[in-house]
Design a protein around this motif. Structure first.
Motif, PDB file in Angstrom:
ATOM      1  N   ASP A 164       0.894  -1.316   0.105  1.00 14.74           N
ATOM      2  CA  ASP A 164      -0.063   0.103   0.079  1.00 14.74           C
ATOM      3  C   ASP A 164       0.820   1.122  -0.032  1.00 14.74           C
ATOM      4  O   ASP A 164       0.599   2.397  -0.655  1.00 14.74           O
ATOM      5  N   TRP A 165       1.919   1.433   0.655  1.00 12.15           N
ATOM      6  CA  TRP A 165       2.773   2.417   0.846  1.00 12.15           C
ATOM      7  C   TRP A 165       3.662   2.518  -0.454  1.00 12.15           C
ATOM      8  O   TRP A 165       3.586   4.099  -0.934  1.00 12.15           O
ATOM      9  N   ARG A 167       2.717   1.819  -3.374  1.00 10.67           N
ATOM     10  CA  ARG A 167       1.645   2.086  -4.612  1.00 10.67           C
ATOM     11  C   ARG A 167       1.573   3.694  -4.423  1.00 10.67           C
ATOM     12  O   ARG A 167       1.309   4.374  -5.459  1.00 10.67           O
ATOM     13  N   ARG A 168       1.453   4.382  -3.146  1.00 10.71           N
ATOM     14  CA  ARG A 168       1.226   5.851  -2.892  1.00 10.71           C
ATOM     15  C   ARG A 168       2.586   6.529  -3.190  1.00 10.71           C
ATOM     16  O   ARG A 168       2.634   7.470  -3.819  1.00 10.71           O
TER      17      ARG A 168
END
Length: 513
Positions: A164-165, A167-168
């Motif tokens: 998740d991190w 991807r951001r």
């Protein structure tokens, strides 16, 4: 005006080869001292030499990058027995593999999970403890928490390397955080081997013995040989003992003490003039010690004098001042000789010059006597009688003083003559004086009162004079020393522009031999 010692010209001596050797050894010792300072501070400052970053304010994120300095750690780490730590080195290698995979576009989920596991292991094991860098691990944990905004460093590492991190935050930007904030701290960790004695490995002594101490030993023997050639009766042991200041150059411990022989060699070889610096540092210390020493000596002398005066044997000590009981270095009796010298001086020169004062004092005393004994009170108002009385007293006083002065001149002339009988009489007079004084002190009430008064006088001297020394302090001594040692301004500096000095110019003496 006294010239400072460092203003005098120094001669290099006739032996040029020996002088050049002394200069070489002085420079070689100065280089050794610099290397000793570097070696002593290398391990505490290894992080600086590894990263070449300077932090002026440790609490602020201000960094001065000194990239022009070379990385000397690969060359000097083996001297101190320093090797990369296995755990932190594995952490760096694993990060490089993960970085290459992510830059190539691969998800590298296994590598990221391995990196998270290595981070957790590093936090649990604390490999920085062996190198004394426990604070480094805390910095890493704090930076991970701040980056991920989490309370746990382990959770922060798992979040920063999670899907998740990333991807951001693209990895091309996220890797800067790891390379600038985390990995440099991890790279500072090391492992240092220990020798057979259980101490950290240090190969400094081998290089020091081979390159420097061998030269120092040869120079010390050469200096001892020079000293024995100048003083043939001096043994080798005494000659080497006189070079005791060179001992720190040969010691394998307390190497910072080499500063003393290095400074001494730079001074004696003429390469550096340390005398002004030594004078500035030592003069305040010397002045302080001089004041303290003088206070102690003066206090001890006064206490000793008070103890001597309070003693019940004071009359006996006075009686021992007689000529036949006093200790004499030679056959001359100093006190008798002083009386023979000062007697004519007082009777022939000082006394006659005081004749007007003696006449005035004696005339006043006679006038007071006549008024109280001879002249009735009713006749004291007659002006004529008072003038006659005044003239009479002045004539009487003048005649008496002239007679006394004439006698004193005659006595002084006789005292100037060398006469053994006269010397014996003077000695008997002085001895009788000490006897009578001692007897008067023993038989009368004067002794106790005199002891009290003299001791009180000495006590006042201790309270006033010694206190005055403290009040004047060191500043007055230093100012006086400056007046004696600092040369005055030249006449050309004190005169206005275009003015010429009156009189011949003084040529300073050449101080060189």
């Amino acid at each position: 005006m006294v010239r400072p010692r460092w203003h005098l010209r120094s001669s290099t001596g006739s032996n040029r080869l020996g002088h050049h050797w002394d200069q070489f050894v002085a420079l070689w010792a100065a280089l050794n001292l610099l290397w000793v300072c570097f070696d002593i501070t290398y391990v505490p400052l290894r992080t600086f030499w590894l990263q070449r970053n300077l932090y002026p304010l440790p609490s602020a994120p201000l960094v001065l990058r000194l990239g022009f300095l070379p990385d000397i750690t690969p060359f000097y780490d083996p001297v101190k027995g320093i090797e990369p730590h296995r755990e932190t080195q594995a952490y760096l290698n694993a990060f490089d593999q993960m970085d290459h995979a992510l830059l190539a576009g691969s998800p590298a989920s296994d590598l990221r999970q391995r990196q998270v596991a290595l981070t957790d292991q590093m936090i649990d094991d604390n490999p920085f403890l062996a190198s004394g860098g426990s604070g480094t691990l805390e910095k890493i944990k704090n930076r991970l928490r701040e980056r991920a905004d989490q309370d746990s460093a382990k959770q922060s590492a798992e979040l920063l390397l999670g899907d998740d991190w990333l991807r951001r935050q693209p990895w091309s930007e996220e890797r800067l955080f790891w390379q600038q904030q985390v990995l440099p701290l991890v790279a500072t960790n090391y492992w240092r081997s220990i020798d057979e004695n259980g101490r950290p490995t240090d190969q400094f002594w081998r290089i020091d013995l081979l390159l420097f101490q061998s030269v120092f030993l040869a120079d010390i023997l050469l200096r001892a040989a020079r000293l024995r050639r100048r003083l043939p009766g001096l043994s080798w042991g005494d000659a080497l003992l006189r070079r005791w200041t060179d001992l720190p150059l040969l010691l394998p411990f307390w190497r910072w003490l080499r500063l003393i022989p290095v400074v001494e060699r730079l001074q004696t070889s003429g390469l550096v003039n340390m005398e002004p610096l030594r004078a500035v540092i030592s003069r305040a210390v010397v002045a302080l010690l001089a004041v303290e020493l003088f206070e102690v000596l003066a206090l001890q002398l006064m206490d000793g004098a008070q103890g001597l005066i309070r003693s019940s044997q004071w009359p006996q000590r006075i009686r021992r001042l007689r000529s036949h009981q006093s200790v004499s270095i030679n056959d001359e009796r100093e006190l008798v000789e002083l009386l023979r010298i000062w007697g004519p001086l007082l009777l022939n020169e000082v006394g006659p010059r005081l004749a007007p004062q003696f006449q005035a004092v004696l005339a006043h005393a006679l006038q007071q006597t006549l008024q109280s004994m001879v002249v009735p009170p009713g006749l004291r108002q007659l002006q004529l009688l008072m003038e006659v009385e005044q003239q009479l007293t002045q004539q009487l006083a003048s005649g008496m003083v002239d007679s006394v002065m004439e006698l004193s001149r005659g006595a002084g002339a006789r005292l100037q003559r060398r006469d053994n009988r006269q010397i014996d009489l003077l000695r008997d007079c002085v001895d009788r004086f000490w006897d009578e004084l001692a007897e008067a002190l023993e038989s009368g009430p004067v002794l106790e009162r005199s002891q009290q008064l003299v001791c009180a006088l000495l006590e006042e001297l201790k309270l006033t004079y010694l206190a005055q020394i403290n009040r004047t302090g060191i500043d007055a001594l230093i100012r006086e020393l400056d007046q004696l040692t600092v040369p005055p301004a030249t006449a050309a500096e004190n005169q206005p522009m275009g003015a010429e000095a009156s009189g011949p110019a003084s040529t300073p003496r050449d101080q060189s031999p």
